[in-house]
Design a protein around this motif. Structure first.
Motif, PDB file in Angstrom:
ATOM      1  N   PHE A  75      40.803  12.048  81.238  1.00  0.00           N
ATOM      2  CA  PHE A  75      40.611  12.418  79.832  1.00  0.00           C
ATOM      3  C   PHE A  75      39.592  13.544  79.713  1.00  0.00           C
ATOM      4  O   PHE A  75      39.754  14.448  78.895  1.00  0.00           O
ATOM      5  CB  PHE A  75      40.164  11.200  79.014  1.00  0.00           C
ATOM      6  N   CYS A  76      38.535  13.465  80.496  1.00  0.00           N
ATOM      7  CA  CYS A  76      37.530  14.531  80.472  1.00  0.00           C
ATOM      8  C   CYS A  76      38.141  15.854  80.918  1.00  0.00           C
ATOM      9  O   CYS A  76      37.868  16.895  80.334  1.00  0.00           O
ATOM     10  CB  CYS A  76      36.376  14.198  81.406  1.00  0.00           C
ATOM     11  N   SER A  88      34.012   8.681  81.924  1.00  0.00           N
ATOM     12  CA  SER A  88      33.924   9.965  81.230  1.00  0.00           C
ATOM     13  C   SER A  88      32.474  10.273  80.871  1.00  0.00           C
ATOM     14  O   SER A  88      32.067  11.418  80.839  1.00  0.00           O
ATOM     15  CB  SER A  88      34.852  10.010  80.024  1.00  0.00           C
ATOM     16  N   SER A 125      36.870  12.939  74.451  1.00  0.00           N
ATOM     17  CA  SER A 125      37.672  12.054  75.285  1.00  0.00           C
ATOM     18  C   SER A 125      37.289  10.599  75.043  1.00  0.00           C
ATOM     19  O   SER A 125      38.155   9.735  74.995  1.00  0.00           O
ATOM     20  CB  SER A 125      37.575  12.439  76.754  1.00  0.00           C
ATOM     21  N   PHE A 178      40.345  17.015  77.948  1.00  0.00           N
ATOM     22  CA  PHE A 178      39.697  17.395  76.694  1.00  0.00           C
ATOM     23  C   PHE A 178      38.410  18.188  76.885  1.00  0.00           C
ATOM     24  O   PHE A 178      37.843  18.697  75.929  1.00  0.00           O
ATOM     25  CB  PHE A 178      39.434  16.165  75.834  1.00  0.00           C
TER      26      PHE A 178
END
Ligand SMILES: Nc1ncnc2c1ncn2[C@@H]1O[C@H](COP(=O)(O)OP(=O)(O)OP(=O)(O)O)[C@@H](O)[C@H]1O
Ligand SMILES: [Mg+2]
Lengths: 248, 312, 329
Positions: free
Chosen positions: A154-155, A72, A164, A158
């Protein structure tokens, strides 16, 4: 392909230019293993298994878990985000953007993983089960890929590295503790033992120890399959949640 | 003139906020089209839809009379985009930055090298090409930001406020580059808040407000529209008790506005009534500190059309 | 005073934008407390021994200290590694037993004696923790993580140069830092305490301590975590690095101090190291209070914790001041 490799190369250099990522992937694992191994060495007898044999393995797995944060970072770290996302204006498929982060992170971290494995084996004499080390490495590499995808996902969800990573680090820490990364939990009764299986880390830990100490490959295929399927699902989530309009 | 891009009734809302409200215009080959509008008018939104990075809620874009489909790569390869925010890598050299973005357009090998050098030369950074970007000044970064968008010789260059927050020298450099790019055959779409820039480089202007196109034409055409008016700006003191509505009684007064001691009065041309205005002000015990009279400027056109100054 | 209110208000608005963190931390706090309560009832702090025997007339029963599982096959070695069994005792017939364990010899011997009935086994000398100690023990790590999370507001100030502005304004740096700490403190302690109150009042869960005691104990803990967060975030200029190192240290020390499970053994170096950890002193205090001792018994611990807190805070302030002076943040 040329364009994709251009992106991968760029992302790779970005990772290599970030001292935090270098340290966390290359140094910290070794140091943590040394500390925990040394401190708990008194618990073990001289029967062929010592604390380094335990922490050598679990810390490698912990390192692989933390790869998600490297991923990330390589994607949306503050100083990289705007430039990494300027790429959406160029004539490439938008999936290249997150795929290249996954590939770059995986390539970099798997080299780190192999280096650490080698170091552990030579310097700390960690037992990897002789020739079965190949199975161990295969499993860890797949886990590494899974972690890279998770971080990028996750990136995508979010839309910021900050958020993240903060969520990721909590999730990772909880999974790590449940998975027995820092201390073994199996001795605390059946209830807790069953609970630990909600952490995917636990499956990998158990699979690896079974391969090394019991020569038992029955748990090799299972995590392999689960991780592969989850990786594909997470890739799908990336595809669904990565929208260029969120970044202009 | 050939229309290279045609934008037809674009609509875009963010939640319940309408950012674009059926905007329609053409972009002609070889022009420098300036987008003018107050903050939040919808300039960046229009541009982002033009680049296909943002999806519109309604309306279409045609490139050479072919409808543009979202993320169409052929269309994208004709564009060069300079984003509003700096988007360059600080940790690597200027050269590497330009080469990276150009490579994404398929340039490679020797061609890539020459094109990168050309682009850097163009923005005046050739002698600094090996330097890391983090050692650059703000103006140099802006110039590099542009270089990254032009190395692949795009047909259409879209710039969103490329000169924001930089020194006059870098700005001149950039403006000259833009004119030069046009000479080389590029079409340029440009947004800015600086009227001077528009006066200097635009070949055509589009004024937007509240997501609508409210005027378009060359600067001469736009000024022509307002040719019948003239603006007096009176700097006053002690004007609190004065009711400016009274000024409307004077023949030829079109519009009066009082803000922070500045009284702006637009009057019909050809009616000489300045003496009457002054007389009324003095008669009402308003102290006059200064009076300027403006011939029609773009700023005025803008003010008249939007009721706002460009940078308020 | 106005700096104080200003920073607090500003932080408050910034946190509103980052509700996510707050919600996640709250969820984790709730889960942690639930787990702690649950494990107080369920967790078995016993030795686990696998007895491998085919004969039916062995009559070993599990005791208070040891749980014996009768197996007919030697369990795989990996179960020893993962500590499912502390040892495997194999019945070789005619009254002979052999033992497999990866623990030290002393330990193996004790187990063998216990199984064969010739000795008392009390190898895990840790007495079972009460609900209060367990809840607080589990919370330690999250209070530390939480403290660091909210201190990122200060770290971000440094990163996005808002800090330079503070350095050049007539505002006192100490007041500015204290305000951040106060914000951090409040945001860490109030939700945690509220969750505890809700547990007790609404769900009638036994949480061990009374409210004043909880406030006091959580207060001490949150003070240390705040000071630690300030210290770490002053050292590192980037909030990413700060969080990474800080979390690593917090997790490692908290685990070693035995907040989940006791790491202690006869290794003297280990003991010495563990005893320096503030979490260890703190746990001693908590456990002692739960066993009904009074505060007076824990003056050394309290003094140590106070001194450490003050030191961390001062060091953080000094480092910050230095950096500001040298223009490095
Ligand atoms: N991502 C977004 N979410 C919500 N609203 C948005 C978003 N982007 C733009 N808007 C709104 O859409 C409107 C048009 O914005 P846009 O950025 O196009 O303005 P602009 O003309 O470029 O202004 P400026 O001169 O300040 O750059 C504004 O009211 C803005 O608040
Ligand atoms: Mg804009």
């Amino acid at each position: 392909m040329y364009r994709f490799m251009t992106l991968v190369k760029r992302d790779m250099v970005n990772i290599l230019k970030n001292p935090t990522l270098l340290i966390s992937n290359l140094v910290i694992t070794f140091v943590l293993t040394l500390i925990l191994g040394f401190l708990s060495s008194g618990n073990y007898g001289r029967t062929g298994v010592d604390s380094y044999d335990y922490y050598g393995i679990t810390m490698l797995i912990f390192a692989v878990l933390n790869v998600a944060m490297t991923a990330s970072n390589s994607f949306m770290e503050k100083s990289l985000k705007t430039s990494n996302l300027r790429v959406i204006f160029s004539p490439i498929p938008k999936s290249y953007i997150y795929l290249s982060k996954i590939v770059a992170t995986f390539a970099f971290t798997s080299v780190c993983l192999l280096l650490n494995t080698f170091l552990f084996n030579i310097v700390l004499q960690v037992n990897f089960g002789g020739a079965r080390i190949l199975y161990v490495i295969a499993l860890l590499l797949l886990f590494d890929l899974f972690s890279s995808i998770t971080g990028v996902m996750f990136c995508c969800i979010f839309k910021s590295e900050e958020l993240s990573n903060r969520i990721l680090s909590l999730v990772i820490d909880i999974f790590a503790i449940l998975g027995g990364i820092f201390f073994q939990l199996d001795g605390f009764g059946d209830v807790l033992r069953k609970l630990t299986y909600i952490s995917p880390v636990k499956w990998v830990v158990e699979a690896v120890f079974r391969i090394i100490y019991d020569n038992d490959l029955s748990l090799f295929i299972q995590p392999l399959l689960v991780l592969s399927v989850l990786s594909l699902v997470f890739l799908g989530v990336c595809k669904l949640t990565f929208k260029t309009e969120d970044y202009v | 003139m050939n229309s290279i891009i045609r934008v037809d009734k674009l609509e875009k809302s963010f939640k319940d906020k309408k950012a674009l409200d059926g905007i329609t215009f053409n972009v002609y080959e070889g022009e420098i089209l300036c987008f003018l509008g107050p903050n939040g008018a919808g300039k960046s939104t229009t541009i982002n839809i033009l680049t296909t990075a943002l999806d519109s809620d309604g309306g279409d874009i045609y490139f050479n009379d072919r409808k543009v489909i979202r993320n169409n790569r052929e269309y994208k390869s004709f564009l060069g985009i300079v984003p509003q925010d700096l988007a360059i890598y600080e940790e690597i050299s200027a050269e590497r930055n330009v080469a990276f973005f150009a490579a994404l357009y398929g340039l490679k090998g020797n061609e890539l090298k020459t094109k990168v050098d050309e682009a850097l030369k163009f923005v005046g950074l050739l002698d600094k090409k090996r330097d890391k970007v983090k050692t650059f000044s703000g103006g140099m970064k802006r110039r590099l930001n542009i270089a990254c968008a032009i190395a692949h010789n795009p047909k259409i260059i879209i710039m969103d406020e490329p000169t924001v927050g930089i020194d006059p020298q870098s700005r001149n450099h950039i403006l000259n580059s833009i004119k030069e790019l046009r000479k080389q055959g590029a079409t340029i779409i440009y947004t800015t808040h600086y009227m001077e820039e528009v006066e200097e480089i635009s070949t055509r202007i589009i004024i937007v407000d509240n997501g609508k196109l409210i005027a378009e034409g060359t600067k001469e055409e736009l000024k022509e529209k307002l040719a019948d008016e003239k603006l007096f700006t009176v700097e006053i003191e002690d004007g609190k008790s004065f009711d400016c509505q009274k000024l409307y009684k004077i023949e030829g007064t079109k519009n009066v506005e009082l803000k922070e001691g500045l009284l702006k009065i637009s009057v019909l041309k050809g009616i000489e009534n300045l003496d009457k205005i002054i007389a009324m002000l003095i008669g009402n015990a308003v102290k006059i500190k200064n009076i300027t009279s403006e011939a029609e400027s773009l700023e005025m056109v803008f003010l008249k059309l939007t009721g706002r100054t460009l940078r308020d | 005073m106005s700096t104080f209110i200003n920073v607090l208000r500003n932080n408050y608005f910034r946190m509103l934008e980052k509700k996510n963190y707050f919600i996640i931390m709250l969820v984790v706090t709730v889960i942690t407390i639930m787990l702690a309560v649950y494990f107080t009832a369920k967790l078995e702090v016993k030795g686990n021994v696998a007895l491998v025997s085919t004969s039916q007339n062995l009559k070993f029963t599990s005791s208070k200290y040891i749980k014996i599982s009768l197996l007919d096959k030697v369990p795989p070695k990996s179960q020893l590694i993962m500590n499912k069994y502390d040892a495997v005792v194999i019945d070789e017939g005619n009254g002979k037993f052999s033992i497999q364990s990866i623990k030290n010899k002393d330990f193996s011997q004790k187990i063998l004696e216990a199984v064969t009935g010739n000795g008392k086994l009390s190898f895990r000398n840790e007495t079972k923790r009460g609900a209060g100690s367990n809840i607080i023990g589990y919370l330690i790590m999250f209070i530390f993580l939480q403290g660091m999370m909210y201190m990122t507001l200060y770290s971000e100030d440094k990163e996005n140069r808002a800090f330079k502005r503070i350095g050049t304004s007539p505002v006192s740096l100490t007041a500015y830092l204290i305000s951040h700490c106060v914000f951090d403190f409040i945001l860490s302690i109030i939700p945690t305490f509220t969750v505890l109150v809700v547990c007790k009042e609404l769900f009638k869960i036994n949480i061990g301590f009374g409210y004043p005691q909880y406030l006091f104990l959580l207060g001490i803990l949150t003070l240390i975590s705040t000071a630690f967060a300030l210290f770490m975030s002053s050292i590192f200029d980037k909030s990413d690095n700060y969080l990474m190192m800080g979390q690593m240290i917090a997790i490692l020390t908290t685990i070693l101090a035995g907040s989940f499970y006791s790491f202690e053994n006869n290794n003297s170096i280990m003991k010495a190291i563990i005893n320096i950890l503030p979490q260890k002193s703190y746990l001693n205090l908590v456990r002692g209070l739960e066993q009904g001792k009074t505060m007076v018994n824990f003056m050394p611990e309290l003094a140590y914790l106070t001194v450490l807190t003050v030191m961390l805070f001062s060091a953080g302030t000094i480092i910050c001041r230095r950096k500001l002076k040298h223009g490095s943040c």
